[in-house]
Design an enzyme around this catalytic site. Structure first.
Site, PDB file in Angstrom:
ATOM      1  N   GLY A 521      11.752 -11.200  16.402  1.00 59.23           N
ATOM      2  CA  GLY A 521      11.188 -12.326  17.475  1.00 59.23           C
ATOM      3  C   GLY A 521      12.066 -13.383  17.057  1.00 59.23           C
ATOM      4  O   GLY A 521      12.455 -13.439  15.683  1.00 59.23           O
ATOM      5  N   ARG A 522      11.797 -14.344  17.861  1.00 57.77           N
ATOM      6  CA  ARG A 522      12.699 -15.648  17.466  1.00 57.77           C
ATOM      7  C   ARG A 522      11.799 -16.874  19.136  1.00 57.77           C
ATOM      8  O   ARG A 522      11.706 -15.914  19.831  1.00 57.77           O
ATOM      9  CB  ARG A 522      14.229 -15.589  18.077  1.00 57.77           C
ATOM     10  CG  ARG A 522      14.902 -15.209  19.212  1.00 57.77           C
ATOM     11  CD  ARG A 522      16.227 -15.710  18.615  1.00 57.77           C
ATOM     12  NE  ARG A 522      17.731 -14.748  17.947  1.00 57.77           N
ATOM     13  CZ  ARG A 522      17.619 -15.421  17.169  1.00 57.77           C
ATOM     14  NH1 ARG A 522      19.276 -15.731  17.691  1.00 57.77           N
ATOM     15  NH2 ARG A 522      18.926 -14.758  16.185  1.00 57.77           N
ATOM     16  N   GLY A 523      11.651 -18.316  18.300  1.00 63.09           N
ATOM     17  CA  GLY A 523      12.466 -18.693  19.626  1.00 63.09           C
ATOM     18  C   GLY A 523      13.195 -20.200  19.746  1.00 63.09           C
ATOM     19  O   GLY A 523      14.033 -19.732  19.083  1.00 63.09           O
ATOM     20  N   VAL A 528      11.815 -15.120  13.607  1.00 63.29           N
ATOM     21  CA  VAL A 528      10.601 -13.961  12.728  1.00 63.29           C
ATOM     22  C   VAL A 528      11.098 -12.882  12.431  1.00 63.29           C
ATOM     23  O   VAL A 528      11.930 -12.239  13.097  1.00 63.29           O
ATOM     24  CB  VAL A 528       9.447 -13.907  13.864  1.00 63.29           C
ATOM     25  CG1 VAL A 528       8.717 -13.139  12.969  1.00 63.29           C
ATOM     26  CG2 VAL A 528       8.633 -15.291  14.329  1.00 63.29           C
ATOM     27  N   LYS A 542       8.084 -16.130   9.520  1.00 62.89           N
ATOM     28  CA  LYS A 542       8.867 -17.123  10.557  1.00 62.89           C
ATOM     29  C   LYS A 542       9.702 -17.740   9.560  1.00 62.89           C
ATOM     30  O   LYS A 542       9.030 -18.672   8.647  1.00 62.89           O
ATOM     31  CB  LYS A 542       7.989 -17.979  11.408  1.00 62.89           C
ATOM     32  CG  LYS A 542       8.096 -18.849  12.242  1.00 62.89           C
ATOM     33  CD  LYS A 542       7.584 -19.366  13.252  1.00 62.89           C
ATOM     34  CE  LYS A 542       6.854 -18.740  14.151  1.00 62.89           C
ATOM     35  NZ  LYS A 542       6.801 -19.358  15.281  1.00 62.89           N
ATOM     36  N   ASP A 635       1.383 -24.235  23.245  1.00 64.66           N
ATOM     37  CA  ASP A 635       2.205 -23.476  24.209  1.00 64.66           C
ATOM     38  C   ASP A 635       1.381 -22.212  23.742  1.00 64.66           C
ATOM     39  O   ASP A 635       2.140 -21.121  23.379  1.00 64.66           O
ATOM     40  CB  ASP A 635       3.094 -23.604  22.718  1.00 64.66           C
ATOM     41  CG  ASP A 635       4.106 -22.711  23.538  1.00 64.66           C
ATOM     42  OD1 ASP A 635       4.668 -22.820  24.793  1.00 64.66           O
ATOM     43  OD2 ASP A 635       5.591 -22.260  22.526  1.00 64.66           O
TER      44      ASP A 635
END
Length: 716
Positions: A521-523, A528, A542, A635
């Site tokens: 995953g990524r933001g 992550v 993370k 968020d």
């Protein structure tokens, strides 16, 4: 060689002449027969229930201090055993020569090293088949002649097990602290009106605080004067009382081990034993009081309890007062000033504060000046609480300042102080205090014992031989330890907190993630990776990418707040890394991915979606209103809602947005918008105060997306 042989022979000869207590069992059993004993000297002298779930035996409660107890055989999350009953919690016995025995007359007796009877069941039986047996329910029962002569279920300490009947003759009494099992200040009992209540009772004061004393019995949903005073927690998680109280645990119906316990802070809670990543831990599924500051006595007299974004609930002394005991808030605070005369006194005004109880009289249809004058003339008056009711002003005159806490309503409190202290006072809030709520207080219970031998010379020779042997063992251990430590120095540094939180090195996390090779995953400011830790736990790692302004001390302070969060619907954070420019957070891996991923493939049925919505609501309620009140997520969106193998939801990334750049943050005055477009509340763009409502708005958008299947960012 001859000298060593002679010393060995002498030691064996002396040992053979010293009488040691005998034990009836050299291996765990579930029954102790008549005329047999369990000895504190032998660790194997225990009783084990037929299902292996419970163990009974001597349990260490302090330095050279033991209690005879029943506990869960399996440890939960590396903590000490979960004790559910103890015979002698207020009178521990010595760590040598103490015994629990079933006597020939049918009495169960606990004796100290000096053969003093510390505790007994005071039973008698002429039957030859008297036995002490530990049942699979956790009930320790003394049987005789086919019937029960005595059972531990009739005399609970601080815990009720499933299907254990709680009656008018019983009471639950909290422990003094997490390390001191002696009787504390809080009790659960049936009062004379047949109402199940929580009581705070110290050496100076007694007060009932649950059900809410501000409500009538009917308003609290209870029924008075019932003939039968009985309560019980069943195996499904339903706690039912004869006074009308009926509650269910959050995981009602699931097959789990449960307990009902009155904790050291006075709150009554239902716990369930839940498995997480092959580890068992106790999770709160229900509690009587949701706001900890409403627990009486939690901060002691002359103090104030409030809520802090960083510390959760916190205690602070009133202006002009100081702590009595630096390690235990239950002692409260004491004045640093001498009592003032009428001309030398004035009043300090505290806003949004209430002190419950200890009203010596009520003045009705009066004025503020009249209340001040009344308190100044009364030497016993410590302050007064004004109010407005039925279109008239009134005030309560108080002789003691107990149970003070900050509220979210328009309450005022006036404290009488010398004028010099009043002039130096500035209105403060509890969030500025560095003091946290009561922490476990280690209070070792030290008991000495004496043994008498007729031949003093043999005793001296025996001690001399033992000292020589002991010194040889110490030398061997020191040499082994030093060499071992030199060759296997670990780089692991554990975070100094009361949790399993720890600090990882960057090298460890790089190895665990195989050089950050498996991205999951990524933001906008993080990526992550999946990794396997040294203890074989699967973790999500993370890696924050924007850390230009994040110092290590600041990062640790921020991440420690996250590490203290503990709820079944919040992701569990295991640790962090702060080396140079590297900033990483390690938390549990969720097998089923995010809610967003599952919504995209249409994999969730309506029952699962409902359970997810309910779970996330519980997690947000915990952040906003319970242990760590006023923590905002900022968020809430499907990408930050993760699902385990059974599709149980957990809210992730709570507070992590604050780790990126705090240079412009001053409490809730955010210098920049936070969140994701489409899920952000109107407050972010309309210059309105930022409160927990921003999370509630985002949660509502998530619910709509779960129902309609349409993302707010989609164009269709």
């Amino acid at each position: 060689m001859a000298v060593h042989f002679h010393l060995l022979f002498l030691t064996v000869s002396i040992l053979s002449q010293i009488p040691f207590p005998s034990s009836s069992s050299s291996f765990p059993v579930d029954t102790l027969t008549k005329g047999s004993s369990l000895s504190v000297d032998n660790e194997d002298d225990i009783l084990v229930s037929p299902n292996g779930l419970f163990t009974a035996g001597f349990y260490q409660v302090g330095e050279n201090a033991y209690g005879f107890a029943v506990w869960f055989s399996e440890k939960a999350t590396f903590r000490s055993r979960t004790v559910v009953w103890m015979a002698n919690r207020d009178a521990p016995v010595n760590g040598k020569h103490s015994m629990m025995s079933v006597l020939e007359d049918g009495n169960l007796v606990l004796r100290d090293a000096g053969h003093e009877v510390i505790w007994s069941t005071q039973t008698k039986s002429t039957f030859s088949s008297v036995q002490l047996r530990l049942h699979s329910t956790g009930n320790l029962v003394l049987h005789g002649g086919g019937k029960s002569l005595w059972q531990s279920f009739d005399y609970p300490t601080d815990t009720l097990l499933p299907n254990q009947l709680f009656t008018k003759k019983a009471q639950l009494v909290s422990s003094r602290s997490s390390t001191n099992y002696s009787s504390g200040f809080y009790k659960l009992f049936f009062d004379n009106d047949s109402i199940l209540r929580l009581l705070y009772e110290s050496t100076e004061t007694t007060t009932v605080f649950w059900p809410d004393p501000g409500l009538t019995t009917w308003e609290a949903g209870r029924f008075q004067y019932i003939d039968s005073r009985r309560a019980m927690l069943d195996s499904d998680g339903h706690f039912n009382s004869s006074d009308g109280l009926s509650v269910r645990s959050a995981d009602f119906g699931m097959r789990r081990q449960r307990i009902l316990k009155i904790d050291i802070d006075g709150n009554l809670r239902i716990y369930s034993l839940v498995e997480h990543q092959r580890r068992m831990r106790w999770e709160v599924q229900w509690q009587a009081i949701s706001k900890p500051c409403q627990l009486h006595g939690i901060c002691g007299p002359n103090s104030l309890c409030g809520y802090s974004p960083d510390l959760g609930s916190a205690c602070v002394c009133l202006h002009g007062y100081k702590r009595v005991n630096s390690e235990d808030w239950s002692y409260g605070c004491e004045p640093e000033f001498q009592p003032c005369t009428q001309d030398d006194c004035d009043f300090m005004e505290l806003r949004l504060v209430e002190f419950y109880g200890y009203d010596v009289r009520l003045l009705t249809n009066t004025t503020l000046d009249a209340c001040k004058k009344e308190c100044l003339h009364d030497n016993s008056c410590r302050g007064f609480q004004p109010g407005w009711k039925d279109n008239s002003y009134h005030c309560f005159i108080k002789t003691s300042l107990h149970n003070g806490y900050q509220m979210g309503v328009d309450y005022f409190m006036y404290i009488k102080l010398p004028k010099s202290l009043v002039s130096s006072f500035n209105q403060k809030t509890i969030v500025h205090s560095s003091f946290s709520c009561p922490q476990p207080v280690l209070t070792p219970i030290i008991r000495t014992y004496k043994t008498h031998h007729d031949n003093k010379s043999l005793e001296i020779m025996f001690m001399f031989g033992c000292m020589i042997g002991f010194m040889e063992i110490i030398c061997v251990v020191i040499v082994w330890y030093c060499s071992s430590k030199h060759s296997t120095i670990s780089e692991q540094v554990y975070f100094p907190a009361a949790t399993e939180f720890r600090k990882f090195t960057y090298k460890e996390l790089k190895k665990a993630s195989r050089n950050f090779s498996e991205e999951i995953g990524r933001g906008g400011a993080s990526m992550v990776y999946k990794g396997r830790l040294a203890d074989n736990r699967i973790a999500a790692i993370k890696k924050l990418t924007n850390t230009n302004h994040q110092g290590e001390a600041e990062f640790q302070a921020e991440i420690s707040t996250i590490g203290r969060l503990n709820h079944m619907n919040l992701i569990e954070t295991w640790g962090y890394c702060a080396e140079g420019k590297h900033r990483l957070v390690v938390y549990e891996y969720m097998e089923s991915g995010s809610l967003a991923e599952n919504l995209d493939v249409g994999k969730l049925d309506w029952a699962t979606r409902f359970n997810i919505a309910k779970g996330i609501a519980k997690g947000l309620a915990y952040l906003h209103e319970e242990c760590l009140e006023w923590v905002l997520h900022c968020d809430v969106k499907p990408h930050n809602i993760l699902l385990d193998a059974n599709y149980n939801p957990k809210l992730a990334d709570f507070g992590l947005s604050r780790l990126l750049d705090r240079s412009g943050i001053n409490q809730w005055n955010f210098s920049m918008m936070r969140g994701t477009r489409g899920y952000m509340a109107p407050e972010w763009v309309s210059n309105l105060p930022i409160t927990s409502k921003v999370d509630v708005f985002s949660y509502g958008v998530v619910i709509l997306e779960m129902i309609t299947g349409r993302s707010p960012s989609s164009k269709t």
